[in-house]
Motif scaffolding. Structure first.
Motif: not given
Length: 224
Positions: A71-75, A83-86, A97-104, A129-130
């Motif tokens: 929650e803190n990360v995506f807030s 694009s987002l990389v972990d 979780a990032a893909a579900k929020r629209g990030f590639k 796919h994402t």
């Protein structure tokens, strides 16, 4: 030749019965030992790769992110996209979780078991796919194409990672450090508390440090 009495026959049968029963119990004990031992080996083979540190330049053990950390990360990434990389993606929960929020979203992880599990989990949750997961050493990957970076690091690696990200990231990028902050960068924002704290760094800010250092070096050279 003497004849065996009924008593002798009973005694002989008892001895053979006891011997057979003892042999059966012995074989049963061996089988049980093999089954238990095999089960323990199988259990270690399955769970070991998930809980043991992967072989890395700096030891980075797998510790799953908590719900609060997610929650803190995506807030702090609210309103961001692209694009987002972990870095060190573990079981893939940040990437998914990032893909579900629209990030590639992309994850880099050295432990192949965790990468395979992450791919399966992404497929099961319908975001394959994402998302992309790669088996790779973070020190051998360039992060220049990513505009959002998440890292669950350890203190021993943060100084080295500072230099790498300072050099590679674009000025528009944002870095979110979880559990441990970067040693010399000043965060632009902080969210959460305790183990769930995240520190936010704008690349534009920390890349200025390189320019300032270069300017200082030029001034020193000109004064010599």
């Amino acid at each position: 030749m003497s004849e065996m009495t009924e008593s002798d026959l009973s005694t002989d049968s008892y001895k053979h019965g006891s011997s057979g029963e003892g042999s059966f119990k012995k074989r049963l004990g061996i089988i049980a030992t093999c089954v238990v031992g095999g089960s323990l080996v199988a259990l270690y083979a399955v769970t070991g790769p998930f809980v043991a540190p992967a072989l890395r330049k700096v030891c980075l053990p797998f510790v799953p992110a908590t719900g609060t950390q997610l929650e803190n990360v995506f807030s702090v990434l609210k309103g961001r996209s692209g694009s987002l990389v972990d870095i060190g993606s573990g079981d893939g929960r940040i990437v998914i979780a990032a893909a579900k929020r629209g990030f590639k979203a992309v994850g880099f992880e050295l432990n192949p078991w965790l990468v395979w599990y992450s791919r399966y989990k992404a497929w099961r949750e319908g975001v394959h796919h994402t998302t992309s997961f790669y088996i790779s050493d973070l020190w051998k990957v360039s992060f220049s194409e990513y505009t959002n970076v998440v890292i669950f690091g350890v203190p021993q690696m943060m100084e080295q990672l500072e230099v790498k990200l300072q050099t590679e990231l674009q000025s528009s990028a944002k870095v979110v450090a979880c559990r441990f902050p970067f040693p010399t960068w000043t965060p632009n924002d902080v969210a959460g508390e305790g183990i769930d704290t995240v520190w936010v760094y704008n690349a534009k800010t920390f890349k200025l440090l390189i320019r300032n250092d270069k300017d200082s070096e030029r001034q020193e050279v000109s004064l010599q």
